[in-house]
Design a protein around this motif. Structure first.
Motif, PDB file in Angstrom:
ATOM      1  N   VAL A  83       0.603  -0.578  -0.264  1.00 34.25           N
ATOM      2  CA  VAL A  83      -0.113   0.353   0.061  1.00 34.25           C
ATOM      3  C   VAL A  83       0.734   0.932   0.137  1.00 34.25           C
ATOM      4  N   ALA A  84       1.920   1.416   0.744  1.00 32.29           N
ATOM      5  CA  ALA A  84       2.796   2.459   0.972  1.00 32.29           C
ATOM      6  C   ALA A  84       3.890   2.424  -0.262  1.00 32.29           C
ATOM      7  N   SER A  85       3.689   1.471  -1.512  1.00 28.79           N
ATOM      8  CA  SER A  85       4.686   1.520  -2.025  1.00 28.79           C
ATOM      9  C   SER A  85       5.377   2.549  -2.958  1.00 28.79           C
ATOM     10  N   PHE A  86       4.837   3.706  -3.280  1.00 27.94           N
ATOM     11  CA  PHE A  86       5.107   5.231  -3.617  1.00 27.94           C
ATOM     12  C   PHE A  86       5.503   5.874  -2.825  1.00 27.94           C
ATOM     13  N   VAL A  87       5.963   5.298  -1.043  1.00 25.29           N
ATOM     14  CA  VAL A  87       6.914   5.943  -0.460  1.00 25.29           C
ATOM     15  C   VAL A  87       8.180   5.279  -0.155  1.00 25.29           C
ATOM     16  N   PRO A  88       9.498   6.252  -0.490  1.00 26.58           N
ATOM     17  CA  PRO A  88      10.967   5.700  -1.021  1.00 26.58           C
ATOM     18  C   PRO A  88      11.182   4.718   0.732  1.00 26.58           C
ATOM     19  N   PHE A  89      11.904   3.203  -0.070  1.00 26.75           N
ATOM     20  CA  PHE A  89      12.227   2.837   1.447  1.00 26.75           C
ATOM     21  C   PHE A  89      11.112   2.464   1.976  1.00 26.75           C
ATOM     22  N   SER A  90       9.560   2.112   1.309  1.00 26.17           N
ATOM     23  CA  SER A  90       8.021   1.038   2.085  1.00 26.17           C
ATOM     24  C   SER A  90       8.627   0.199   2.215  1.00 26.17           C
ATOM     25  N   PRO A  91       9.174  -0.973   2.156  1.00 24.33           N
ATOM     26  CA  PRO A  91       9.999  -2.320   2.743  1.00 24.33           C
ATOM     27  C   PRO A  91       9.951  -1.726   4.204  1.00 24.33           C
ATOM     28  N   VAL A  92      10.894  -0.745   4.830  1.00 28.32           N
ATOM     29  CA  VAL A  92      10.921  -0.897   5.920  1.00 28.32           C
ATOM     30  C   VAL A  92      10.012  -0.183   7.273  1.00 28.32           C
ATOM     31  N   ILE A  93       8.954   0.472   6.747  1.00 28.39           N
ATOM     32  CA  ILE A  93       7.959   0.883   7.098  1.00 28.39           C
ATOM     33  C   ILE A  93       7.138  -0.436   6.946  1.00 28.39           C
ATOM     34  N   GLY A  94       6.452  -1.572   6.022  1.00 29.86           N
ATOM     35  CA  GLY A  94       6.114  -2.653   6.748  1.00 29.86           C
ATOM     36  C   GLY A  94       7.017  -3.429   7.205  1.00 29.86           C
ATOM     37  N   GLY A  95       8.262  -3.526   7.136  1.00 26.03           N
ATOM     38  CA  GLY A  95       8.703  -4.753   8.155  1.00 26.03           C
ATOM     39  C   GLY A  95       8.977  -4.041   9.423  1.00 26.03           C
ATOM     40  N   GLY A  96       8.396  -2.947   9.765  1.00 23.10           N
ATOM     41  CA  GLY A  96       8.771  -1.864  10.835  1.00 23.10           C
ATOM     42  C   GLY A  96       7.336  -2.464  11.778  1.00 23.10           C
ATOM     43  N   VAL A  97       6.367  -2.412  11.018  1.00 25.32           N
ATOM     44  CA  VAL A  97       4.752  -2.586  11.473  1.00 25.32           C
ATOM     45  C   VAL A  97       4.323  -4.354  11.862  1.00 25.32           C
ATOM     46  N   SER A  98       5.301  -5.899  11.196  1.00 28.33           N
ATOM     47  CA  SER A  98       5.392  -5.982  11.354  1.00 28.33           C
ATOM     48  C   SER A  98       5.934  -6.979  12.620  1.00 28.33           C
ATOM     49  N   GLY A  99       7.259  -6.071  12.953  1.00 28.75           N
ATOM     50  CA  GLY A  99       8.058  -6.377  13.925  1.00 28.75           C
ATOM     51  C   GLY A  99       8.073  -5.547  15.221  1.00 28.75           C
ATOM     52  N   TYR A 100       7.132  -4.671  15.677  1.00 30.71           N
ATOM     53  CA  TYR A 100       6.436  -3.965  16.340  1.00 30.71           C
ATOM     54  C   TYR A 100       5.006  -4.886  16.772  1.00 30.71           C
ATOM     55  N   LEU A 101       4.303  -6.033  15.728  1.00 32.09           N
ATOM     56  CA  LEU A 101       3.523  -6.674  16.335  1.00 32.09           C
ATOM     57  C   LEU A 101       3.882  -7.875  17.099  1.00 32.09           C
ATOM     58  N   ASN A 102       5.431  -8.261  16.482  1.00 30.47           N
ATOM     59  CA  ASN A 102       5.395  -9.554  16.738  1.00 30.47           C
ATOM     60  C   ASN A 102       6.218  -9.007  17.933  1.00 30.47           C
ATOM     61  N   ARG A 103       7.621  -8.566  18.174  1.00 28.63           N
ATOM     62  CA  ARG A 103       7.554  -8.262  19.969  1.00 28.63           C
ATOM     63  C   ARG A 103       8.757  -8.934  20.191  1.00 28.63           C
ATOM     64  N   GLY A 104      10.017  -9.486  19.398  1.00 26.17           N
ATOM     65  CA  GLY A 104      10.356 -10.927  19.898  1.00 26.17           C
ATOM     66  C   GLY A 104      11.881 -10.422  20.119  1.00 26.17           C
ATOM     67  N   SER A 105      13.003 -11.745  19.169  1.00 28.03           N
ATOM     68  CA  SER A 105      14.435 -11.149  19.866  1.00 28.03           C
ATOM     69  C   SER A 105      14.669 -10.855  18.990  1.00 28.03           C
ATOM     70  N   ASN A 106      16.664 -10.640  18.825  1.00 22.91           N
ATOM     71  CA  ASN A 106      16.768 -10.524  16.640  1.00 22.91           C
ATOM     72  C   ASN A 106      16.330 -11.373  15.991  1.00 22.91           C
ATOM     73  N   ASP A 107      16.357 -12.628  16.192  1.00 27.38           N
ATOM     74  CA  ASP A 107      15.950 -13.436  15.439  1.00 27.38           C
ATOM     75  C   ASP A 107      14.769 -13.267  15.199  1.00 27.38           C
ATOM     76  N   SER A 108      13.716 -13.076  15.548  1.00 33.06           N
ATOM     77  CA  SER A 108      12.278 -12.722  15.374  1.00 33.06           C
ATOM     78  C   SER A 108      12.259 -11.575  14.450  1.00 33.06           C
ATOM     79  N   ALA A 109      13.076 -11.119  14.851  1.00 31.35           N
ATOM     80  CA  ALA A 109      12.773  -9.930  13.754  1.00 31.35           C
ATOM     81  C   ALA A 109      13.616 -10.683  12.676  1.00 31.35           C
ATOM     82  N   ILE A 110      14.556 -11.092  12.760  1.00 29.06           N
ATOM     83  CA  ILE A 110      14.993 -11.162  11.407  1.00 29.06           C
ATOM     84  C   ILE A 110      14.313 -12.268  10.633  1.00 29.06           C
ATOM     85  N   ARG A 111      13.270 -13.532  10.923  1.00 32.42           N
ATOM     86  CA  ARG A 111      12.597 -13.807  10.449  1.00 32.42           C
ATOM     87  C   ARG A 111      11.035 -13.553  10.359  1.00 32.42           C
TER      88      ARG A 111
END
Length: 241
Positions: free
Chosen positions: A139-167
């Motif tokens: 949805v935010a593909s028109f924004v530069p570096f939108s994967p950082v936003i999508g990844g940030g949302v998934s990481g925030y909701l998952n809340r885990g360790s570094n391994d969890s963030a990578i996964r």
């Protein structure tokens, strides 16, 4: 106090902040959005594939609306037809994947909520959060570096360790890359079936571009998930500025 203890306390605090899963209303809204978006993509792809007609493309070439200095008229007709048809099929497949993502998201979130109701423990769904993060990226593909936003949302909701963030970030990037991979695969396959074909050099360039695109999506999604999993990193950067 060591940095390891600080990190552990931060993770525990982050987990405690998330006292319950996403609301059922939000789950339904996200699932419906994915299903409806999939229906739009599927319908558009179906119409585009049906619009692909050799006679129509032939008339365009004959009238001079489409020209090429590199291809003969028959080759140009085959290439244009293959491109239109392949784009339609790829859009249809993307729509099917979005519908499947909506159904899968609702399923994994429902299972997580049932687990929460039975045990009182929040167990974030990595797959569900990755699907949601991928949707945000698209949805935010028109924004530069939108994967950082999508990844940030998934990481925030998952809340885990570094391994969890990578996964989680890796899955988010892969899910967000599926439409790109689908378009590449179908259009390339359709062009390979045309009279023009594709030279090995052009095919190699296309494949390299695809690899770079997927790596870009996955890499930035992992970065975003790490930042989302550890909001203290963002706070520290903001403080120093």
């Amino acid at each position: 106090m060591s940095s390891a203890i600080i990190d552990e306390e931060t993770v525990v605090q982050n987990r405690d902040e998330q006292t319950q899963p996403l609301s059922r209303t939000l789950d339904v809204a996200i699932s419906l959005f994915l299903v409806l978006a999939g229906g739009v993509f599927g319908a558009a792809g179906y119409l585009l594939a049906g619009f692909a007609d050799v006679g129509r493309v032939t008339s365009w070439v004959a009238s001079g609306r489409i020209t090429s200095t590199e291809m003969s008229d028959p080759e140009l007709i085959d290439a244009v037809y293959a491109f239109i048809w392949g784009s339609g099929v790829s859009l249809t497949l993307t729509g099917v994947m979005l519908v499947g993502a909506g159904i899968a998201f609702f399923g994994v979130q429902t299972r997580a909520r049932r687990r929460f109701d039975a045990t009182g423990i929040v167990s974030p769904s990595t797959t569900g959060n990755a699907i949601l993060g991928a949707m945000v990226t698209i949805v935010a593909s028109f924004v530069p570096f939108s994967p950082v936003i999508g990844g940030g949302v998934s990481g925030y909701l998952n809340r885990g360790s570094n391994d969890s963030a990578i996964r989680t970030g890796g899955l988010t990037g892969l899910f967000a890359s599926l439409p790109v991979v689908t378009v590449f695969a179908v259009v390339t396959w359709s062009l390979l079936g045309s009279a023009t074909g594709l030279t090995a050099f052009i095919l190699a360039i296309l494949a390299f571009s695809l690899i770079v695109s997927v790596a870009y999506m996955v890499g930035l999604s992992v970065l975003g998930a790490y930042l989302g999993t550890h909001p203290s990193v963002v706070n520290a950067v903001s403080t120093t500025e």
